[in-house]
Design a protein around this motif. Structure first.
Motif, PDB file in Angstrom:
ATOM      1  N   VAL A 584      50.508  34.273  47.149  1.00  0.00           N
ATOM      2  CA  VAL A 584      49.592  33.452  47.034  1.00  0.00           C
ATOM      3  C   VAL A 584      48.844  34.908  48.166  1.00  0.00           C
ATOM      4  O   VAL A 584      48.441  34.449  49.090  1.00  0.00           O
ATOM      5  N   LEU A 585      47.470  35.339  47.199  1.00  0.00           N
ATOM      6  CA  LEU A 585      46.427  36.385  47.825  1.00  0.00           C
ATOM      7  C   LEU A 585      45.634  34.752  48.724  1.00  0.00           C
ATOM      8  O   LEU A 585      45.232  33.861  48.448  1.00  0.00           O
ATOM      9  N   ASP A 586      45.394  35.250  49.870  1.00  0.00           N
ATOM     10  CA  ASP A 586      44.489  34.835  50.742  1.00  0.00           C
ATOM     11  C   ASP A 586      42.881  34.530  50.433  1.00  0.00           C
ATOM     12  O   ASP A 586      42.968  35.275  49.551  1.00  0.00           O
ATOM     13  N   HIS A 587      42.656  33.261  51.347  1.00  0.00           N
ATOM     14  CA  HIS A 587      41.629  32.940  50.254  1.00  0.00           C
ATOM     15  C   HIS A 587      40.142  34.017  51.047  1.00  0.00           C
ATOM     16  O   HIS A 587      40.625  34.474  51.534  1.00  0.00           O
ATOM     17  N   ASP A 588      39.307  34.111  49.393  1.00  0.00           N
ATOM     18  CA  ASP A 588      37.956  35.038  49.361  1.00  0.00           C
ATOM     19  C   ASP A 588      39.004  36.505  49.355  1.00  0.00           C
ATOM     20  O   ASP A 588      37.790  37.237  50.776  1.00  0.00           O
ATOM     21  N   VAL A 589      39.754  36.896  50.034  1.00  0.00           N
ATOM     22  CA  VAL A 589      40.221  38.663  50.246  1.00  0.00           C
ATOM     23  C   VAL A 589      39.977  39.244  48.358  1.00  0.00           C
ATOM     24  O   VAL A 589      40.846  38.711  47.327  1.00  0.00           O
ATOM     25  N   HIS A 590      39.906  40.021  47.977  1.00  0.00           N
ATOM     26  CA  HIS A 590      39.714  41.158  46.772  1.00  0.00           C
ATOM     27  C   HIS A 590      41.009  41.886  47.196  1.00  0.00           C
ATOM     28  O   HIS A 590      40.463  42.822  48.190  1.00  0.00           O
ATOM     29  N   PHE A 591      41.670  41.839  45.860  1.00  0.00           N
ATOM     30  CA  PHE A 591      42.892  42.981  45.762  1.00  0.00           C
ATOM     31  C   PHE A 591      43.080  43.623  44.841  1.00  0.00           C
ATOM     32  O   PHE A 591      42.785  43.353  43.178  1.00  0.00           O
ATOM     33  N   LEU A 592      43.778  45.161  44.412  1.00  0.00           N
ATOM     34  CA  LEU A 592      43.289  45.992  43.471  1.00  0.00           C
ATOM     35  C   LEU A 592      44.886  46.522  43.964  1.00  0.00           C
ATOM     36  O   LEU A 592      45.091  47.130  44.712  1.00  0.00           O
ATOM     37  N   ALA A 593      45.865  45.863  42.830  1.00  0.00           N
ATOM     38  CA  ALA A 593      47.603  46.139  42.948  1.00  0.00           C
ATOM     39  C   ALA A 593      46.774  47.889  41.776  1.00  0.00           C
ATOM     40  O   ALA A 593      46.733  48.656  41.566  1.00  0.00           O
ATOM     41  N   LYS A 594      48.568  48.525  43.034  1.00  0.00           N
ATOM     42  CA  LYS A 594      48.275  49.576  42.664  1.00  0.00           C
ATOM     43  C   LYS A 594      49.651  49.689  41.656  1.00  0.00           C
ATOM     44  O   LYS A 594      50.656  48.758  41.554  1.00  0.00           O
ATOM     45  N   PRO A 595      49.547  50.627  40.669  1.00  0.00           N
ATOM     46  CA  PRO A 595      48.767  51.661  40.013  1.00  0.00           C
ATOM     47  C   PRO A 595      47.464  50.684  39.016  1.00  0.00           C
ATOM     48  O   PRO A 595      47.599  49.999  39.107  1.00  0.00           O
ATOM     49  N   PHE A 596      46.179  51.343  39.000  1.00  0.00           N
ATOM     50  CA  PHE A 596      45.505  51.365  38.644  1.00  0.00           C
ATOM     51  C   PHE A 596      44.290  52.124  37.808  1.00  0.00           C
ATOM     52  O   PHE A 596      44.868  53.012  37.993  1.00  0.00           O
ATOM     53  N   THR A 597      44.045  51.857  36.556  1.00  0.00           N
ATOM     54  CA  THR A 597      42.855  52.871  35.703  1.00  0.00           C
ATOM     55  C   THR A 597      42.165  53.142  36.109  1.00  0.00           C
ATOM     56  O   THR A 597      41.306  51.958  37.053  1.00  0.00           O
ATOM     57  N   ILE A 598      41.177  53.911  36.178  1.00  0.00           N
ATOM     58  CA  ILE A 598      39.157  53.741  36.825  1.00  0.00           C
ATOM     59  C   ILE A 598      39.151  52.446  35.737  1.00  0.00           C
ATOM     60  O   ILE A 598      37.888  52.889  35.942  1.00  0.00           O
ATOM     61  N   GLU A 599      39.258  52.728  34.672  1.00  0.00           N
ATOM     62  CA  GLU A 599      38.062  51.236  33.755  1.00  0.00           C
ATOM     63  C   GLU A 599      38.905  49.636  35.160  1.00  0.00           C
ATOM     64  O   GLU A 599      37.876  49.448  35.231  1.00  0.00           O
ATOM     65  N   GLN A 600      39.977  49.573  35.636  1.00  0.00           N
ATOM     66  CA  GLN A 600      40.294  48.503  36.680  1.00  0.00           C
ATOM     67  C   GLN A 600      39.498  48.896  38.411  1.00  0.00           C
ATOM     68  O   GLN A 600      38.885  47.625  38.555  1.00  0.00           O
ATOM     69  N   LEU A 601      39.096  49.817  38.102  1.00  0.00           N
ATOM     70  CA  LEU A 601      38.845  50.232  39.639  1.00  0.00           C
ATOM     71  C   LEU A 601      37.502  49.796  39.360  1.00  0.00           C
ATOM     72  O   LEU A 601      36.723  49.576  40.085  1.00  0.00           O
ATOM     73  N   GLU A 602      36.098  50.791  38.427  1.00  0.00           N
ATOM     74  CA  GLU A 602      34.980  50.440  37.778  1.00  0.00           C
ATOM     75  C   GLU A 602      34.825  48.543  38.032  1.00  0.00           C
ATOM     76  O   GLU A 602      33.844  48.476  38.747  1.00  0.00           O
ATOM     77  N   ALA A 603      35.370  47.822  37.728  1.00  0.00           N
ATOM     78  CA  ALA A 603      35.478  46.450  37.302  1.00  0.00           C
ATOM     79  C   ALA A 603      35.391  46.015  38.680  1.00  0.00           C
ATOM     80  O   ALA A 603      34.369  44.441  39.197  1.00  0.00           O
ATOM     81  N   LYS A 604      36.505  45.949  39.183  1.00  0.00           N
ATOM     82  CA  LYS A 604      36.783  45.485  40.142  1.00  0.00           C
ATOM     83  C   LYS A 604      35.440  46.183  41.645  1.00  0.00           C
ATOM     84  O   LYS A 604      35.240  45.004  42.684  1.00  0.00           O
ATOM     85  N   LEU A 605      35.654  47.275  41.478  1.00  0.00           N
ATOM     86  CA  LEU A 605      34.370  47.972  42.490  1.00  0.00           C
ATOM     87  C   LEU A 605      33.044  47.433  42.469  1.00  0.00           C
ATOM     88  O   LEU A 605      32.301  46.264  42.892  1.00  0.00           O
ATOM     89  N   ARG A 606      32.495  47.002  40.839  1.00  0.00           N
ATOM     90  CA  ARG A 606      30.761  46.310  40.810  1.00  0.00           C
ATOM     91  C   ARG A 606      31.380  44.715  40.369  1.00  0.00           C
ATOM     92  O   ARG A 606      30.239  44.200  41.221  1.00  0.00           O
ATOM     93  N   ASP A 607      32.852  44.312  40.370  1.00  0.00           N
ATOM     94  CA  ASP A 607      32.711  42.865  41.046  1.00  0.00           C
ATOM     95  C   ASP A 607      32.024  42.091  42.594  1.00  0.00           C
ATOM     96  O   ASP A 607      31.370  41.469  43.041  1.00  0.00           O
ATOM     97  N   VAL A 608      33.039  43.303  43.289  1.00  0.00           N
ATOM     98  CA  VAL A 608      32.388  42.952  44.414  1.00  0.00           C
ATOM     99  C   VAL A 608      30.954  43.323  44.998  1.00  0.00           C
ATOM    100  O   VAL A 608      30.273  42.698  45.958  1.00  0.00           O
ATOM    101  N   LEU A 609      30.533  44.657  45.279  1.00  0.00           N
ATOM    102  CA  LEU A 609      30.015  44.777  45.065  1.00  0.00           C
ATOM    103  C   LEU A 609      28.055  44.121  44.805  1.00  0.00           C
ATOM    104  O   LEU A 609      27.078  43.931  45.425  1.00  0.00           O
ATOM    105  N   ASP A 610      28.453  43.404  43.637  1.00  0.00           N
ATOM    106  CA  ASP A 610      26.881  42.984  43.203  1.00  0.00           C
ATOM    107  C   ASP A 610      27.038  41.489  43.350  1.00  0.00           C
ATOM    108  O   ASP A 610      26.639  40.668  43.317  1.00  0.00           O
ATOM    109  N   ALA A 611      28.516  41.167  43.854  1.00  0.00           N
ATOM    110  CA  ALA A 611      28.938  39.277  44.196  1.00  0.00           C
ATOM    111  C   ALA A 611      28.413  38.878  45.376  1.00  0.00           C
ATOM    112  O   ALA A 611      27.429  40.146  46.337  1.00  0.00           O
ATOM    113  N   LYS A 612      27.643  38.096  45.343  1.00  0.00           N
ATOM    114  CA  LYS A 612      26.394  37.641  46.598  1.00  0.00           C
ATOM    115  C   LYS A 612      27.469  37.018  47.928  1.00  0.00           C
ATOM    116  O   LYS A 612      28.440  36.637  47.486  1.00  0.00           O
ATOM    117  N   GLY A 613      27.132  36.934  48.756  1.00  0.00           N
ATOM    118  CA  GLY A 613      27.181  36.872  50.477  1.00  0.00           C
ATOM    119  C   GLY A 613      27.928  37.921  50.286  1.00  0.00           C
ATOM    120  O   GLY A 613      28.470  39.216  50.095  1.00  0.00           O
TER     121      GLY A 613
END
Length: 613
Positions: A584-613
């Protein structure tokens, strides 16, 4: 010896005779009960038919007396239901030559009655009420109903006579059985006396037998040791065979995918050298093969219970409702999908995306088993697996579970297939029609989530696979906010990429720059800390976890301590590491498993950068 054995043989013969007779009596009673049930059911069907005829007659009479169309509703319902009722009665009468003529009489009388009802209603509708009433008073309809009742009474008497005959036969068998039981008691008494006499002699032989037994026990112990060694060697061979099967399956599938990728890239290179640009189909083929390879790795990690899970409190009924469109698209129009959702269903704590994947895997397997034509039933229920069940099923902890059952009307499985169904790369599908990893992925996810999975199937009878996920106890945590997805705002952030593999680092950096980010990249944790100290506007740290000297988790802790508010995304191709514990992922950890597509990378980056806190 023959004379001494004679009482024993005779006694056992009498006992066997009594037991056999009792078995026959029990079977006769069962047959009688079955016949009685059939007779009652048959009579209920006949009563239902008579009731329908009476309803039709009552509707006709009410209509003729009042002229209100509402009185014709019971008439019409009865007329519509009578053919189906007759069909059921015919099915039950097909093997009974004695009842067939009576049923024919009932059908004829019923047809006359229906004709009389239809004619009177038609006359009334035309305005000739007096003629309609005259036809009613003629007694034709009453005569037909009397014929129906008379035939039904005859059928009831025939059924009662059959049951009485069976009861009389049973009484005769019971009478003979009482006589036989008395004989058995005498035989048992004689057998007891003979046994007492023989036991005195045999007691003297016990001492000698014990000494012989001790000698045999020693020999048996030596034999057991020898067999255990042999069995240990066999188990080791079986393990090596299983490893060989797994390795062979992985090598086969990966070699196929690598062959596609290498061939496509070689052809693309040749075309580019010739100045040709029509290489899109080769790139698509290579991308598809790479995606299938990544999916294969994900399924293997799921089977080995090493995939990183992000569990949440899940309302399974709501999840299944949300999957409705996805299931219909995946299964096609030939599969009829029915969901049976339990009221008051408990919550479970699991990764919702993996639950969806498991249900989808089972549904697709069911579709293939039904050859795209059949019925799929998905059911939920609260379930309790008790101590007795856990004692017969390995890795099951007694307790309360949320059960998800997927049932199909397909070809079913033999016990031999069920025993191997969860093994990786085992499949009964034709070549190139399945990887053999679907059920193993389901098995791995359920076990990793602390649950249980069970197959119920018989050849030709369809299959039911039940998933049991532990019940969630406690207060439900608020759901995490949904990801922002693709942002329309202009990208301005600076990202620090930390990756010890130069090729992966270059690919990740190029992808981020393609998305518009400013990227700084380094190959180790120490270099990352130096860049972080020298650059003030870094918004996000994108770091590999498995690195020499300083791993990604230690780097992130040090970086956040130096620059509070720094966002961090971890990435790796292997999940047993510093941010995943017990799968199980640790609490409040943002994780992207390899390999990933550029679409998955784009979505994850924006989710984390746009998140509050």
């Amino acid at each position: 010896m023959r004379l001494q054995s004679l009482p024993v043989v005779a006694g056992f013969a009498v006992l066997a005779l009594i037991v056999g007779t009792r078995a026959l009596l029990v079977e006769g009673q069962r047959a009688n009960r079955a016949a009685a049930r059939e007779t009652i059911e048959y009579q209920q069907q006949l009563s239902g038919l008579l009731s329908l005829a009476q309803d039709a007659e009552a509707g006709q009479r009410g209509y003729l007396l009042t002229g209100e169309k509402s009185y014709l509703e019971p008439y019409q319902k009865a007329v519509d239901a009578i053919p189906g009722q007759l069909a059921r009665i015919d099915a039950m009468t097909s093997s009974n030559d004695q009842l067939a003529p009576l049923i024919s009489q009932i059908k004829g009388a019923l047809a006359q009655k229906q004709a009389e009802l239809a004619v009177t209603i038609a006359l009334y509708d035309k305005g000739d009420a007096s003629k309609a009433l005259e036809l009613v008073r003629s007694g034709q309809g009453k005569a037909a109903m009397d014929d129906i009742r008379a035939s039904m009474d005859t059928i009831r008497r025939i059924g009662a006579a059959d049951i009485a005959a069976r009861d009389e036969q049973t009484d005769q068998v019971e009478a003979w059985l009482r006589v036989g039981s008395l004989t058995a008691l005498v035989a048992i008494f004689l057998l007891g006396a003979y046994t007492i006499r023989q036991s005195r002699r045999r007691f003297r032989e016990v001492a000698t037998a014990q000494e012989e037994l001790m000698r045999k026990n020693i020999e048996l112990g030596n034999e057991i040791d020898t067999r255990e060694k042999a069995e240990s060697q066999i188990r080791q061979m079986q393990k090596m065979e299983a490893v060989g099967q797994l390795t062979g399956g992985i090598a086969h599938d990966f070699n196929n995918m690598l062959a596609v990728i290498l061939s496509a890239m070689n052809l693309a290179q040749r075309k580019l050298k010739r100045g040709e640009n029509d290489i899109e189909k080769f790139i698509e083929a290579a991308t598809d093969a790479a995606n299938r390879a990544a999916n294969l790795t994900s399924r293997l990690l799921a089977f080995s219970r090493l995939q990183p899970l992000a569990p949440q409190v899940v309302d399974t009924n709501r999840l299944l409702t949300g999957m409705s469109d996805l299931l219909h698209r995946a299964l096609g129009e030939g599969i009829r999908v029915e969901t049976v959702l339990a009221a008051g269903l408990w919550k479970t704590y699991a990764d919702p995306s993996q639950i969806e994947n498991a249900i989808l895997n089972l549904a697709v397997n069911a579709r293939d088993a039904m050859d795209n034509d059949g019925k799929l039933t998905i059911e939920t229920a609260n379930s309790h697996l008790d101590e007795a069940y856990a004692a017969t099923h390995a890795e099951v902890t007694p307790g309360q579970y949320v059960m998800i059952a997927v049932t199909d009307t397909g070809t079913g499985m033999s016990p031999e297939v069920i025993a191997k169904a969860f093994e990786p790369f085992f499949t009964t599908k034709p070549v190139n029609k399945g990887t053999g990893l679907g059920l193993s992925q389901v098995f791995g996810f359920v076990k990793q989530s602390g649950g249980h999975v069970k197959i119920y199937s018989e050849p030709g009878q369809g299959t039911t696979i039940r998933i049991y996920l532990p019940r969630f106890f406690g207060a439900e945590e608020p759901a995490a906010p949904a990801g922002h997805g693709k942002s329309t705002a202009r990208v301005t952030e600076t990202i620090l990429v930390v990756e010890d593999d130069a090729r992966v680092r270059a690919a990740t950096t190029d992808a981020m720059r393609e998305l518009g980010y400013t990227v700084i990249h380094v190959g180790s944790g120490q270099e990352a800390l130096q860049k972080l100290a020298a650059t003030s506007d870094i918004a996000l740290l994108f770091t590999d976890i498995v690195m020499p000297a300083m791993n990604g988790r230690k780097l992130a802790e040090e970086a956040v301590a130096r620059q509070p508010g720094l966002k961090v995304i971890f990435t790796t191709g292997f999940t047993r590491n510093a941010v995943v514990h017990n799968g199980v992922l640790d609490h409040d950890v943002h994780f992207l498993a390899k390999p990933f597509t550029i679409e998955q990378l784009e979505a994850k980056l924006r989710d984390v950068l746009d998140a509050k806190g």
